[in-house]
Write a protein that holds these residues in place. Structure first.
Motif, PDB file in Angstrom:
ATOM      1  N   GLN A   1       0.814  -1.214   0.000  1.00 50.95           N
ATOM      2  CA  GLN A   1       0.000   0.000   0.000  1.00 50.95           C
ATOM      3  C   GLN A   1       0.847   1.264   0.000  1.00 50.95           C
ATOM      4  O   GLN A   1       0.356   2.355  -0.307  1.00 50.95           O
TER       5      GLN A   1
ATOM      6  N   GLU B   1       0.839   3.774  -2.886  1.00 50.28           N
ATOM      7  CA  GLU B   1      -0.253   4.722  -3.090  1.00 50.28           C
ATOM      8  C   GLU B   1      -0.041   6.016  -2.322  1.00 50.28           C
ATOM      9  O   GLU B   1      -0.864   6.924  -2.404  1.00 50.28           O
ATOM     10  N   ARG B   2       1.032   6.127  -1.581  1.00 50.61           N
ATOM     11  CA  ARG B   2       1.299   7.336  -0.796  1.00 50.61           C
ATOM     12  C   ARG B   2       2.420   8.160  -1.421  1.00 50.61           C
ATOM     13  O   ARG B   2       3.284   7.619  -2.117  1.00 50.61           O
TER      14      ARG B   2
ATOM     15  N   ASP C   1       8.855   8.939   7.513  1.00 54.48           N
ATOM     16  CA  ASP C   1       7.933   8.980   6.375  1.00 54.48           C
ATOM     17  C   ASP C   1       8.525   8.141   5.246  1.00 54.48           C
ATOM     18  O   ASP C   1       9.105   8.639   4.285  1.00 54.48           O
TER      19      ASP C   1
ATOM     20  N   ARG D   1       7.713   8.789   1.359  1.00 52.82           N
ATOM     21  CA  ARG D   1       8.341   9.993   0.809  1.00 52.82           C
ATOM     22  C   ARG D   1       9.850   9.814   0.715  1.00 52.82           C
ATOM     23  O   ARG D   1      10.493  10.351  -0.188  1.00 52.82           O
TER      24      ARG D   1
END
Length: 667
Positions: free
Chosen positions: A89, A92-93, A181, A184
């Motif tokens: 997943q 998707e970020r 994060d 990113r």
């Protein structure tokens, strides 16, 4: 006196400036950037200023917008991203899936937890399988491990495997940022890997030119925060050079105009970069630079980069109105000057009774085909080979969807470029610019007016009003870009969050009709002076400043401001280490090569300070600093506990090393 050579390689021009810290700019020159062979443009700029150097050159420094432009235009080399311990997943970020496009992504067991403990063993067999499978198809590898900033052991292991098995360039997430994060961070390392071949081509070209001119001086590169880094170090972290050009322009603007609190707008061929100086220092974006819609983890100048420049592609928006960018297009004036046969093709298109939708548009090669571009399909390679003889009219080569897809692939890889009508053509047609072929620009304008007439668009029957409309559009989009940046910097409000009233005011200011309401005054003024730099500054910025209601400063040598800024900065390296408390009474230092546990906080602090200081000093020395000074900072995070006591959460130890670049001592 020492003589420094500053270079800036942009999308259109390569600039050179001879600079003496005491006397200022001694000489400056511009040469067209030649993407098919960067050494031609670099060599041309250097050759113009070198005879004017009264003393030996003791340092060369390079800023570039190539990385920024590549991200803005969606270009780059093919890569493989290896994600260690990530869930699927994560794609998707942070826009990670969109950024990767068709490039492969492999999910591999491994990674660590928030305290640096291994969450799963690294699947070395899967790593080796992925390396061998994708190495023939990619130019570089990117590796991002889950919580690698807390323990980089798995990333380091994979990096060693890539180098041992195939020897391709490879970068790791923990090398580029110490922040959390994971998606990113993965995005940042992927963009970094994609840019390696492009920066490598530029640096090798500059090195070759310097050798040919017997210039034996250190070569530095400007980072996105305005500091300098040795060229060899920059090759491993090209993503840190995104916004290198804007950062150099800020440093150069301060040195050329001396203003402390100003808004700086730099219009180049591909982008307009808007940023601020506060107290004479560039305002930095600690959250990570945003370029081409991607929010990276690269600490850089707080600049907003817009796909608007003198060479922006003219196109129609969804309402049929004229709009510029974000993609760069080779001006028809330049195409005609370099390939006179294209002028004859333009004449034929103007005279042709049958109108073709692609009239006035051409495709040409940009750079050589790297061996790692073997991922191109046969139809893409066929189109590439057709371009060997020179540019081709789109009307001649786009016979169906397959050809369109092949062209898009070449454009996305930065192997080819479109040529069409741009603001530079409008300036040539109006006589405001006389660098290239005015005839090609005039022919392109006629084709565009014919297209507008056929589509029922803006009714502009004469060349002069049509071209002035293009100049006007560049002014309007520039005003909106500057206002949007200043709103976000001063009010924390992004342009897309301003609402209908904010959009109305910006639109009216952009159009120069801000106060035309009979009931209310809608004027706004920019409270800081506007420093306009870049080659097109004289054409656009006087009117832009008037509509913003502010003073305009166009410093001397504004057209080579980036090259001046390239040699005016210093070397700056930061190291931050975390001390956590995974269990009561156990203090863990998260080191660059793993973790170390201590029973006492003070012992952990002493270890972290010693490692951070030594690491910062080493990085600064590798980055080219002569005698770096070290500044230490400590930030403890504690929370109140019972009976007035406090509970330790974590501590961050920061070491900052700063020094002037080493200069050549012997010639």
């Amino acid at each position: 006196m020492p003589v420094l050579l500053g270079l800036d390689t942009g999308g259109t021009y390569t600039d050179a400036a001879l600079f003496d810290p005491a006397r200022g700019v001694l000489a400056a020159a511009k040469s067209l950037t030649t993407k098919h062979d960067l050494s031609i443009g670099v060599g041309g700029a250097i050759a113009q200023v070198l005879p004017l150097a009264s003393e030996p050159i003791v340092m060369v420094s390079l800023s570039t917008t190539l990385a920024t432009n590549a991200l803005v235009e969606g270009q780059g080399s093919p890569i493989c991203l290896l994600l260690l311990g990530y869930e699927r997943q994560a794609l998707e970020r942070a826009g990670l899936r969109q950024a990767m496009g068709s490039d492969p992504v492999e999910f591999i067991a491994g990674g660590h937890g928030p305290m640096g403990d291994e969450q799963a063993p690294l699947d070395r067999a899967a790593v080796e399988k992925a390396i061998r499978a994708y190495a023939p198809k990619v130019a570089a590898f990117a590796v991002s491990g889950y919580f690698s900033v807390r323990n980089p052991a798995h990333e380091l292991a994979v990096k060693a495997m890539v180098r041992d098995i195939v020897g391709l360039p490879v970068t790791c997430g923990h090398e580029l940022t110490s922040k959390l994060d994971a998606p990113r961070r993965a995005l940042t390392v992927a963009l970094n890997a994609r840019l390696i071949p492009q920066l490598q081509q530029l640096i090798r070209a500059v090195e070759g030119i310097l050798r040919s001119q017997s210039i034996h001086a250190p070569l530095m590169v400007v980072k996105g925060d305005g500091s300098l880094i040795a060229a060899e170090v920059a090759l491993n972290c090209p993503v840190e050079t995104i916004l290198s050009g804007p950062a150099a322009s800020l440093v150069g603007a301060h040195h050329l105009c001396g203003s402390g609190d100003v808004v700086v707008s730099d219009m180049g061929g591909t982008t307009t970069d808007v940023a601020m100086l506060s107290g004479g220092r560039p305002v930095l974006n600690r959250e990570g630079a945003i370029v081409g819609g991607w929010r990276t983890m690269v600490e850089a100048v707080a600049v907003h980069s817009y796909g608007l420049g003198g060479d922006s592609e003219l196109r129609l928006d969804e309402t049929g109105g004229l709009i510029l960018g974000p993609r760069r297009s080779v001006p028809l004036a330049l195409l005609g000057a370099q390939h006179p046969a294209m002028i004859e093709k333009l004449k034929h298109q103007v005279e042709e009774a049958i109108r073709v939708g692609y009239d006035g548009q051409f495709l040409l090669r940009l750079r050589r085909l790297d061996t790692k571009e073997s991922g191109l399909r046969p139809d893409e390679l066929d189109l590439w080979e057709e371009l060997e003889a020179g540019p081709l009219a789109l009307s001649e080569i786009l016979q169906g969807p397959a050809r369109q897809r092949a062209m898009k692939r070449l454009l996305d890889r930065g192997l080819a470029a479109l040529s069409s009508f741009t603001p530079s053509d409008a300036a040539h047609a109006l006589g405001l610019q006389q660098t290239w072929s005015q005839e090609a620009s005039l022919l392109g304008a006629r084709l565009w007016m014919r297209r507008l007439d056929a589509l029922g668009g803006e009714k502009l029957k004469e060349i002069e009003p049509f071209c002035r409309r293009i100049i006007e559009q560049a002014v309007r989009q520039s005003v909106v870009a500057i206002l949007g940046t200043t709103f976000e910097q001063s009010l924390g409000v992004a342009p897309d969050k301003m609402g209908a009233l904010g959009e109305l005011v910006m639109a009216r200011m952009a159009a120069g009709t801000a106060s035309d309401s009979p009931l209310v005054t809608l004027d706004m003024n920019l409270k800081r002076p506007l420093v306009g730099i870049g080659a097109p500054a004289a054409t656009y910025y006087p009117e832009i400043a008037r509509r913003l209601g502010t003073e305009l400063i166009v410093p001397p040598h504004a057209d080579v401001c980036n090259a001046v800024g390239a040699v005016a900065g210093g070397v700056l390296q930061r190291v931050e280490l975390l001390i956590s408390q995974p269990t009561e009474g156990r203090f863990r230092v998260h080191l660059p090569d793993g973790v170390a546990d201590f029973n006492q906080l003070q012992a952990a602090v002493e270890k972290a300070e010693a490692v951070a200081s030594e690491q910062a000093r080493r990085l600064a020395h590798e980055a080219g600093a002569a005698e770096p000074e070290i500044k230490m900072e400590r930030e403890d995070k504690v929370v109140p506990a019972v009976q007035g006591m406090t509970l330790f959460i974590e501590s961050r130890i920061r070491a900052t090393a700063f020094g002037r670049p080493r200069l050549a001592t012997a010639v």
